[in-house]
Scaffold this motif. Sequence first.
Motif, PDB file in Angstrom:
ATOM      1  N   ARG A 179      17.224   2.137   5.771  1.00  0.00           N
ATOM      2  CA  ARG A 179      17.853   1.674   7.084  1.00  0.00           C
ATOM      3  C   ARG A 179      17.421   2.248   8.225  1.00  0.00           C
ATOM      4  NH1 ARG A 179      22.000   4.405   4.284  1.00  0.00           N
ATOM      5  NH2 ARG A 179      21.490   6.576   4.559  1.00  0.00           N
ATOM      6  N   PHE A 180      16.344   3.360   8.502  1.00  0.00           N
ATOM      7  CA  PHE A 180      14.860   3.417   9.010  1.00  0.00           C
ATOM      8  C   PHE A 180      13.458   2.236   9.378  1.00  0.00           C
ATOM      9  CE2 PHE A 180      10.641   4.788  10.752  1.00  0.00           C
ATOM     10  CZ  PHE A 180      10.894   6.082  11.627  1.00  0.00           C
ATOM     11  N   ALA A 181      13.651   1.829   8.000  1.00  0.00           N
ATOM     12  CA  ALA A 181      12.714   0.919   7.601  1.00  0.00           C
ATOM     13  C   ALA A 181      12.978  -0.779   8.361  1.00  0.00           C
ATOM     14  CB  ALA A 181      12.000   1.045   6.083  1.00  0.00           C
ATOM     15  N   ALA A 182      13.893  -0.593   8.222  1.00  0.00           N
ATOM     16  CA  ALA A 182      15.185  -1.746   8.146  1.00  0.00           C
ATOM     17  C   ALA A 182      14.871  -2.228   9.853  1.00  0.00           C
ATOM     18  CB  ALA A 182      16.585  -1.728   7.933  1.00  0.00           C
ATOM     19  N   THR A 183      14.477  -0.961  10.748  1.00  0.00           N
ATOM     20  CA  THR A 183      14.811  -1.186  12.426  1.00  0.00           C
ATOM     21  C   THR A 183      13.362  -0.858  13.137  1.00  0.00           C
ATOM     22  OG1 THR A 183      14.067   1.208  12.781  1.00  0.00           O
ATOM     23  CG2 THR A 183      16.381   0.927  12.414  1.00  0.00           C
ATOM     24  N   LEU A 184      12.358  -1.647  12.142  1.00  0.00           N
ATOM     25  CA  LEU A 184      11.597  -1.266  12.592  1.00  0.00           C
ATOM     26  C   LEU A 184      11.340  -3.261  12.579  1.00  0.00           C
ATOM     27  CD1 LEU A 184       8.987  -0.081  10.375  1.00  0.00           C
ATOM     28  CD2 LEU A 184       9.660   1.086  12.621  1.00  0.00           C
TER      29      LEU A 184
ATOM     30  N   CYS B 235      -5.029   4.096   9.980  1.00  0.00           N
ATOM     31  CA  CYS B 235      -4.581   4.237   9.967  1.00  0.00           C
ATOM     32  C   CYS B 235      -5.135   3.520  11.784  1.00  0.00           C
ATOM     33  CB  CYS B 235      -3.868   5.684  10.995  1.00  0.00           C
ATOM     34  SG  CYS B 235      -1.665   5.812   9.570  1.00  0.00           S
ATOM     35  N   LEU B 236      -6.351   3.878  12.253  1.00  0.00           N
ATOM     36  CA  LEU B 236      -6.754   2.828  13.404  1.00  0.00           C
ATOM     37  C   LEU B 236      -7.163   2.172  12.447  1.00  0.00           C
ATOM     38  CD1 LEU B 236      -9.162   6.351  13.983  1.00  0.00           C
ATOM     39  CD2 LEU B 236      -7.320   5.310  15.624  1.00  0.00           C
ATOM     40  N   SER B 237      -7.880   1.702  11.335  1.00  0.00           N
ATOM     41  CA  SER B 237      -8.743   0.533  11.112  1.00  0.00           C
ATOM     42  C   SER B 237      -7.663  -0.462  10.468  1.00  0.00           C
ATOM     43  CB  SER B 237      -9.237   0.963  10.172  1.00  0.00           C
ATOM     44  OG  SER B 237      -8.637   1.572   9.298  1.00  0.00           O
ATOM     45  N   ARG B 238      -6.602  -0.411   9.947  1.00  0.00           N
ATOM     46  CA  ARG B 238      -5.388  -1.072   9.155  1.00  0.00           C
ATOM     47  C   ARG B 238      -4.269  -1.540   9.995  1.00  0.00           C
ATOM     48  NH1 ARG B 238      -5.937  -1.350   4.004  1.00  0.00           N
ATOM     49  NH2 ARG B 238      -7.797  -0.475   2.571  1.00  0.00           N
ATOM     50  N   ARG B 239      -3.638  -0.429  10.997  1.00  0.00           N
ATOM     51  CA  ARG B 239      -2.910  -1.038  12.102  1.00  0.00           C
ATOM     52  C   ARG B 239      -2.064  -1.222  11.386  1.00  0.00           C
ATOM     53  NH1 ARG B 239      -4.670   0.371  17.711  1.00  0.00           N
ATOM     54  NH2 ARG B 239      -7.092   0.441  17.496  1.00  0.00           N
ATOM     55  N   PRO B 240      -1.293  -0.398  11.019  1.00  0.00           N
ATOM     56  CA  PRO B 240      -0.300  -0.388  10.186  1.00  0.00           C
ATOM     57  C   PRO B 240       1.012  -0.383  10.777  1.00  0.00           C
ATOM     58  CG  PRO B 240      -0.598   1.845   9.881  1.00  0.00           C
ATOM     59  CD  PRO B 240      -2.058   1.000  10.689  1.00  0.00           C
ATOM     60  N   ALA B 241       2.342  -0.895  10.472  1.00  0.00           N
ATOM     61  CA  ALA B 241       3.683  -1.006  10.894  1.00  0.00           C
ATOM     62  C   ALA B 241       4.246   0.584  10.833  1.00  0.00           C
ATOM     63  CB  ALA B 241       4.724  -2.165  10.193  1.00  0.00           C
ATOM     64  N   MET B 242       4.159   1.532   9.733  1.00  0.00           N
ATOM     65  CA  MET B 242       4.102   2.358   9.426  1.00  0.00           C
ATOM     66  C   MET B 242       3.125   2.869   8.164  1.00  0.00           C
ATOM     67  SD  MET B 242       8.271   3.295   8.270  1.00  0.00           S
ATOM     68  CE  MET B 242       8.707   2.512   6.669  1.00  0.00           C
ATOM     69  N   LEU B 243       3.403   4.638   8.628  1.00  0.00           N
ATOM     70  CA  LEU B 243       3.059   6.236   8.181  1.00  0.00           C
ATOM     71  C   LEU B 243       3.642   6.288   7.506  1.00  0.00           C
ATOM     72  CD1 LEU B 243       0.608   7.479   6.730  1.00  0.00           C
ATOM     73  CD2 LEU B 243       0.390   8.526   9.409  1.00  0.00           C
TER      74      LEU B 243
ATOM     75  N   ALA C 279      10.642  10.248  12.156  1.00  0.00           N
ATOM     76  CA  ALA C 279      12.410  10.513  11.378  1.00  0.00           C
ATOM     77  C   ALA C 279      11.490  11.346  10.125  1.00  0.00           C
ATOM     78  CB  ALA C 279      12.743   9.185  10.640  1.00  0.00           C
ATOM     79  N   VAL C 280      12.927  12.216   9.661  1.00  0.00           N
ATOM     80  CA  VAL C 280      12.426  13.139   8.687  1.00  0.00           C
ATOM     81  C   VAL C 280      13.290  12.473   7.362  1.00  0.00           C
ATOM     82  CG1 VAL C 280      12.128  15.740   7.513  1.00  0.00           C
ATOM     83  CG2 VAL C 280      11.935  15.194  10.006  1.00  0.00           C
ATOM     84  N   PHE C 281      12.920  12.817   6.094  1.00  0.00           N
ATOM     85  CA  PHE C 281      14.012  12.798   5.184  1.00  0.00           C
ATOM     86  C   PHE C 281      13.790  13.917   3.836  1.00  0.00           C
ATOM     87  CE2 PHE C 281      12.447   8.509   6.833  1.00  0.00           C
ATOM     88  CZ  PHE C 281      13.605   8.208   7.551  1.00  0.00           C
ATOM     89  N   ASP C 282      14.696  14.657   4.106  1.00  0.00           N
ATOM     90  CA  ASP C 282      14.543  15.861   2.568  1.00  0.00           C
ATOM     91  C   ASP C 282      14.957  14.942   1.428  1.00  0.00           C
ATOM     92  OD1 ASP C 282      16.329  17.932   0.784  1.00  0.00           O
ATOM     93  OD2 ASP C 282      15.162  19.266   2.793  1.00  0.00           O
TER      94      ASP C 282
END
Length: 158
Positions: free
Chosen positions: A144-149, A65-73, A131-134
């Motif tokens: 829907r969550f990913a679309a908000t990025l 995460c530190l090296s790639r600086r992702p939009a999301m994990l 977010a938590v996805f059961d």
Amino acid sequence: MTEELRAYGTGIVTEPPRRTVIVSSMASDSHTWNLVYLELLVGELGFDVVNLGACVPDELLESECLSRRPAMLVLSSVNGHGHQDGLRVIQRIRALPELRRLPVVIGGKLGVGGALTAEETAQLLLAGFDAVFDDQQGAGSFRRFAATLSAGVTQVEA
């Protein structure tokens, strides 16, 4: 190719760079089919995907995460220890100033006794998950969550 360039005059048309999402399990989870599914789903949503695979040590999650600086994990669990492992991982991620604003989600089979209680879900959210996805929810909530990025805006502090 020459005809395409002529159609646009002398300018070159390029697509905006795709943002990267890291998909991973946690240290205790050896399942991989869920990660392949998530890799395909996230790619379908327009992101480049780095799939870290199964049994990923916390230190590797942090360094990637530190090296790639992702939009999301995106963390996934199938073994039922997602709640327990997730609490440990998110505390480590949020302890790093550079990753405090990184969108981090968790999903799958998060409890060994079945679906999480509302209290357990709240614990994950309070600990720092966005977010938590059961595993009973299906992919719609995640889509829907990913679309908000916001496209092109890095969520990770420099």
